[in-house]
Structure formats: structure tokens, C-alpha cells
Design an enzyme around this catalytic site. Sequence first.
Site, mmCIF file in Angstrom:
data_model
loop_
_atom_site.group_PDB
_atom_site.id
_atom_site.type_symbol
_atom_site.label_atom_id
_atom_site.label_comp_id
_atom_site.label_asym_id
_atom_site.label_seq_id
_atom_site.Cartn_x
_atom_site.Cartn_y
_atom_site.Cartn_z
ATOM 1 N N LYS A 214 0.812 -1.219 0.000
ATOM 2 C CA LYS A 214 0.000 0.000 0.000
ATOM 3 C C LYS A 214 0.846 1.270 0.000
ATOM 4 O O LYS A 214 2.051 1.248 0.199
ATOM 5 C CB LYS A 214 -0.965 -0.022 1.183
ATOM 6 C CG LYS A 214 -2.125 -0.994 0.972
ATOM 7 C CD LYS A 214 -3.159 -0.906 2.073
ATOM 8 C CE LYS A 214 -4.342 -1.818 1.769
ATOM 9 N NZ LYS A 214 -5.337 -1.804 2.862
ATOM 10 N N ARG A 248 -3.561 -9.782 5.322
ATOM 11 C CA ARG A 248 -4.052 -9.900 3.944
ATOM 12 C C ARG A 248 -2.931 -9.434 3.022
ATOM 13 O O ARG A 248 -2.516 -8.276 3.070
ATOM 14 C CB ARG A 248 -5.303 -9.040 3.767
ATOM 15 C CG ARG A 248 -5.909 -9.060 2.378
ATOM 16 C CD ARG A 248 -7.144 -8.171 2.340
ATOM 17 N NE ARG A 248 -7.739 -8.120 1.009
ATOM 18 C CZ ARG A 248 -7.372 -7.288 0.047
ATOM 19 N NH1 ARG A 248 -6.384 -6.408 0.279
ATOM 20 N NH2 ARG A 248 -7.971 -7.302 -1.127
#
Length: 272
Positions: A214, A248
Site C-alpha cells: 500500500k 491480507r
Amino acid sequence: MKIGSKEFDLKNHCYIMGILNVTPDSFSDGGKFQKMDQALYHVEEMVQEGADLIDIGGESSRPGHTKISAEEETERVVPIIEKIKCRFNIPLSLDTCKGAVARAGIAVGADLINDIWGLKYDGEMSDIIAEAGIPCCLMHNRTETVYGEFITDVINDLQESLSLAEEAGIRKDRIILDPGIGFGKTREQNLELIAKLEKLHVTGYPLLLGCSRKSVIGLTLDLPVEERLEGTLATTVTGVLKGCSFVRVHDVKENVRAVKMAEAIREYMDPV
């Protein structure tokens, strides 16, 4: 917690949720797994590398993504859920905030609903999950990055999602919370939340951490998406040491190893 046919020991182990995006525009792997054979090959690869469950997404949630209809999202995710269920014995999570998509996914075998808006986007979602009796992951999200007391506000926002779940009759032992790294937060807020994950244990629910590749990693290290593995591993280790039950991730093999090492260290630490 039971997800699909598998029992998860959430108090003593951190599990790997492998990411499968069947989208053309996801920030990291958009377009790579749109074709069925590519998607199934990637699932097989993640299973062999040690994924404990697979999270399937049919709509990108990256900043500036193109919104699609529930019908189009359903057409993307239902066929792959059906094929995976036929070929692999692994629990499947469906990443959607739309009730109609969740209903269709559950009908063909989705074992968990992963809602990035924590039941606040679609008023039908909570009832659909409750009726199905399956687990759900409720993520923190906001449309802006303005907070008063940041951590307290995140917890309060998550409590709102938990209230919606309770009103609908979703069982407490079937709820996972996600702090929502990268959603409605600045780089500094994301880093603070990762550093203070243990404060979210006040809710009493297991935590899922999703930092893989991210922007918080890219901005911190000044690296493009394809070079964010090491940064992701650092967040995974932090999550394990702070008591997260799931991470995740895109890169399953490397994160499996990081989790094993962090858990071995955690055995000699004081409880979080």
C-alpha cells in the site's frame, strides 16, 4: 472461528489471507488475473505457498478507481468462486461492500464477506450476512482524513459497525475487524495506527491487518508498487507481534515465513 470447513485458532496464530483481484484496475495487480486460467493458476500458487484463505475482489478500491455496478461486479466474482470451490479445499472471502454481490457470492460458496465499509455502504449487507450465518470482516473507513483523537475515533467508528452487526443479529464470534490501513487516513495516521494496533484489542474482536504494497509503504520508502515487499513484511511482523489474527497479502510465500518467525519470537514476549 470456523470459516468454511476450516477452524481458525485466532488467539494463538496469525493466518495468511491471499489476495486475488479479478479486476482490470487494482493498484497493484490490476489486469493480471482477469482471465479464468490466470486466476486459477494464481490460486493454486497461493495455496501451495501456504495461504490459509483466499480473498476475492471484483472491484478496485484504490483512490480514483472506476466504480462499477453490482451486476458487473457479480459477473466478475461468481464464476471464479464457483471454479475455486470445485478445484480447491480452501475457505473463500469475498471482498465487497454491495449486498447484491455478497448474496450472489454466498449462493455459490463464499465463506466470509470482507466489507471495506464495515456495513455502512449498503443497508442490506448486515441482514444478508446475518441470514447466511457466515463470518464477516468489518473494516474501518472514512471519506475524509479529519479526526479529533485519532485512535479513539477509529475505535468509535468500528463500534458503529459492530452496532449495525448486533442489530442485524450477526453473531459476535463471527466478526473480524480491520483497522483500514490506507483508507481515509494520511501516511502519518496509517503509521500511527500500525504502531498502536494493540489499542484496538479493547473491542474484543480478532484483527485483520491489510498493508500489502500500500501507499503508506510506497510513501515511506519512496518505492513503486512492485518494490514494496520488504515494507510489507515489516508491517506483517508488527501485526503478528501486536496480536493480529490475519494478514491480507499479495506475496504469500514470503509472508508465511515472516509470520512463522514473528510467532517464534512472540512466544518469548509478554502478552500484548
